[in-house]
Design a protein around this motif. Structure first.
Motif, PDB file in Angstrom:
ATOM      1  N   ASN A 121     -12.040  21.634  41.526  1.00  0.00           N
ATOM      2  CA  ASN A 121     -11.244  22.283  40.528  1.00  0.00           C
ATOM      3  C   ASN A 121      -9.664  22.726  41.177  1.00  0.00           C
ATOM      4  N   ASP A 122      -9.521  22.531  42.173  1.00  0.00           N
ATOM      5  CA  ASP A 122      -8.358  22.855  42.962  1.00  0.00           C
ATOM      6  C   ASP A 122      -7.623  21.890  43.538  1.00  0.00           C
ATOM      7  N   LEU A 123      -8.023  20.659  43.989  1.00  0.00           N
ATOM      8  CA  LEU A 123      -7.386  19.561  44.459  1.00  0.00           C
ATOM      9  C   LEU A 123      -7.908  18.352  43.707  1.00  0.00           C
ATOM     10  N   CYS A 124      -6.923  17.496  43.748  1.00  0.00           N
ATOM     11  CA  CYS A 124      -7.360  16.136  42.841  1.00  0.00           C
ATOM     12  C   CYS A 124      -6.419  15.215  43.439  1.00  0.00           C
ATOM     13  N   VAL A 125      -7.073  13.891  43.462  1.00  0.00           N
ATOM     14  CA  VAL A 125      -6.534  12.558  43.842  1.00  0.00           C
ATOM     15  C   VAL A 125      -6.565  11.639  42.852  1.00  0.00           C
ATOM     16  N   LEU A 126      -5.833  10.816  42.272  1.00  0.00           N
ATOM     17  CA  LEU A 126      -5.891   9.845  41.515  1.00  0.00           C
ATOM     18  C   LEU A 126      -5.552   8.385  42.085  1.00  0.00           C
ATOM     19  N   ARG A 127      -6.544   7.588  42.411  1.00  0.00           N
ATOM     20  CA  ARG A 127      -6.277   6.365  43.055  1.00  0.00           C
ATOM     21  C   ARG A 127      -5.436   5.627  41.871  1.00  0.00           C
ATOM     22  N   ASP A 128      -4.687   4.543  42.549  1.00  0.00           N
ATOM     23  CA  ASP A 128      -3.946   3.564  41.686  1.00  0.00           C
ATOM     24  C   ASP A 128      -5.026   2.305  41.651  1.00  0.00           C
ATOM     25  N   GLU A 129      -5.084   1.662  40.386  1.00  0.00           N
ATOM     26  CA  GLU A 129      -5.955   0.578  40.255  1.00  0.00           C
ATOM     27  C   GLU A 129      -5.313  -0.812  41.054  1.00  0.00           C
ATOM     28  N   ALA A 130      -4.055  -0.868  41.265  1.00  0.00           N
ATOM     29  CA  ALA A 130      -3.386  -2.012  41.423  1.00  0.00           C
ATOM     30  C   ALA A 130      -3.561  -2.182  42.999  1.00  0.00           C
ATOM     31  N   PRO A 131      -3.836  -3.294  43.389  1.00  0.00           N
ATOM     32  CA  PRO A 131      -4.028  -3.430  44.838  1.00  0.00           C
ATOM     33  C   PRO A 131      -2.764  -2.989  45.656  1.00  0.00           C
ATOM     34  N   GLY A 132      -2.985  -2.055  46.603  1.00  0.00           N
ATOM     35  CA  GLY A 132      -1.625  -1.678  47.314  1.00  0.00           C
ATOM     36  C   GLY A 132      -1.243  -0.691  46.821  1.00  0.00           C
ATOM     37  N   GLY A 133      -1.695  -0.094  45.294  1.00  0.00           N
ATOM     38  CA  GLY A 133      -0.872   0.935  44.834  1.00  0.00           C
ATOM     39  C   GLY A 133      -1.097   2.362  45.482  1.00  0.00           C
ATOM     40  N   ALA A 134      -0.252   3.125  45.486  1.00  0.00           N
ATOM     41  CA  ALA A 134      -0.417   4.486  45.997  1.00  0.00           C
ATOM     42  C   ALA A 134      -0.930   5.489  45.220  1.00  0.00           C
ATOM     43  N   PRO A 135      -1.831   6.072  45.980  1.00  0.00           N
ATOM     44  CA  PRO A 135      -2.606   7.448  45.191  1.00  0.00           C
ATOM     45  C   PRO A 135      -1.694   8.654  44.817  1.00  0.00           C
ATOM     46  N   ARG A 136      -1.751   9.278  43.855  1.00  0.00           N
ATOM     47  CA  ARG A 136      -1.269  10.264  43.566  1.00  0.00           C
ATOM     48  C   ARG A 136      -2.083  11.706  44.087  1.00  0.00           C
ATOM     49  N   PHE A 137      -1.177  12.791  44.375  1.00  0.00           N
ATOM     50  CA  PHE A 137      -1.910  13.991  44.960  1.00  0.00           C
ATOM     51  C   PHE A 137      -1.503  15.253  44.099  1.00  0.00           C
ATOM     52  N   PHE A 138      -2.456  16.087  43.690  1.00  0.00           N
ATOM     53  CA  PHE A 138      -2.478  17.029  42.827  1.00  0.00           C
ATOM     54  C   PHE A 138      -2.976  18.504  43.253  1.00  0.00           C
ATOM     55  N   ILE A 139      -2.513  19.561  42.807  1.00  0.00           N
ATOM     56  CA  ILE A 139      -2.676  20.884  43.286  1.00  0.00           C
ATOM     57  C   ILE A 139      -2.856  21.684  42.113  1.00  0.00           C
ATOM     58  N   ARG A 140      -3.933  22.612  42.024  1.00  0.00           N
ATOM     59  CA  ARG A 140      -3.696  23.545  40.920  1.00  0.00           C
ATOM     60  C   ARG A 140      -3.428  25.028  41.361  1.00  0.00           C
ATOM     61  N   GLY A 141      -2.455  25.519  40.398  1.00  0.00           N
ATOM     62  CA  GLY A 141      -1.810  26.814  40.626  1.00  0.00           C
ATOM     63  C   GLY A 141      -1.431  27.371  39.459  1.00  0.00           C
ATOM     64  N   THR A 142      -0.855  28.730  39.588  1.00  0.00           N
ATOM     65  CA  THR A 142      -0.374  29.385  38.565  1.00  0.00           C
ATOM     66  C   THR A 142       1.074  29.606  38.599  1.00  0.00           C
ATOM     67  N   ILE A 143       1.632  29.870  37.257  1.00  0.00           N
ATOM     68  CA  ILE A 143       3.103  30.286  37.161  1.00  0.00           C
ATOM     69  C   ILE A 143       3.172  31.579  36.753  1.00  0.00           C
ATOM     70  N   PRO A 144       3.464  32.463  37.411  1.00  0.00           N
ATOM     71  CA  PRO A 144       3.672  33.943  37.167  1.00  0.00           C
ATOM     72  C   PRO A 144       4.662  34.112  36.336  1.00  0.00           C
ATOM     73  N   LEU A 145       4.587  34.831  35.036  1.00  0.00           N
ATOM     74  CA  LEU A 145       5.555  35.212  34.282  1.00  0.00           C
ATOM     75  C   LEU A 145       5.512  36.683  34.276  1.00  0.00           C
ATOM     76  N   PRO A 146       6.429  37.480  34.517  1.00  0.00           N
ATOM     77  CA  PRO A 146       6.862  38.905  34.294  1.00  0.00           C
ATOM     78  C   PRO A 146       6.535  39.147  32.944  1.00  0.00           C
ATOM     79  N   ALA A 147       5.622  40.264  32.691  1.00  0.00           N
ATOM     80  CA  ALA A 147       5.184  40.911  31.446  1.00  0.00           C
ATOM     81  C   ALA A 147       5.523  42.344  31.309  1.00  0.00           C
ATOM     82  N   PRO A 148       6.791  42.931  30.855  1.00  0.00           N
ATOM     83  CA  PRO A 148       7.176  44.073  31.398  1.00  0.00           C
ATOM     84  C   PRO A 148       6.123  44.980  30.307  1.00  0.00           C
ATOM     85  N   GLU A 149       5.818  44.570  29.060  1.00  0.00           N
ATOM     86  CA  GLU A 149       5.176  45.389  28.280  1.00  0.00           C
ATOM     87  C   GLU A 149       3.889  45.828  28.762  1.00  0.00           C
TER      88      GLU A 149
END
Length: 168
Positions: free
Chosen positions: A42-70
């Motif tokens: 749920n928090d970390l993810c790797v996407l492997r490339d199908e191409a021989p020798g292709g580089a995997p991609r790395f992801f992390i889940r997080g939040t973007i806080p937005l101030p909500a004064p109201e």
């Protein structure tokens, strides 16, 4: 503060936050390809490339806080960020630890949140949290996407309800 969902007509405590379960590039894969090429939870993810020798991609889940004064608090948008492999490996090492003292590292927003589609591909700085917190994503000064502007200036309750309405 409560929110009434149009779909069920029931009132719920608090405002729902916007969040994504996987990076958009992962959802774009068919189920077979996702099963074969994607590792992670749920928090970390790797996407492997199908191409021989292709580089995997790395992801992390997080939040973007937005101030909500109201509501005298932040409202958050939960997205994934693509990060470099060394940063990903460090996240794995620190997953069950308080990592608040770790320096921020760069990432790229990997979702196009409804109502904030221009955030896809925007640069962020990733700040790790405690063992029970998802990382926080901060836009660098001068970033021009709508979420970056709202992170600097704040979001209105009306805008939050408008965004939530896209999902209801």
């Amino acid at each position: 503060m409560t929110f009434t969902y149009k779909s069920c007509g029931k009132e719920h405590d608090g405002l729902p936050e916007l969040g994504y379960q996987r990076p958009d590039v992962v959802w774009a894969l068919d189920v077979v390809a996702r099963t074969r090429r994607v590792d992670g939870g749920n928090d970390l993810c790797v996407l492997r490339d199908e191409a021989p020798g292709g580089a995997p991609r790395f992801f992390i889940r997080g939040t973007i806080p937005l101030p909500a004064p109201e509501i005298d608090d932040d409202w958050a948008v939960g997205v994934w960020a693509e990060i470099a492999e060394p940063d990903y490996q460090r996240c794995v090492e620190l997953y069950d630890h308080d990592a608040c003292g770790e320096p921020r590292f760069p990432g790229t927003v990997a979702n196009a949140p409804k109502g904030f589609e221009d955030a896809l591909g925007a640069r962020v700085l990733v700040q790790l949290g405690t063992e029970t917190q998802r990382p926080t994503f901060w836009f660098p000064l001068g970033a021009g996407c709508s979420l970056a502007k709202l992170q600097r200036s704040g979001i209105t309750l009306e805008r939050i309800h408008d965004v939530i309405g896209h999902f209801d």
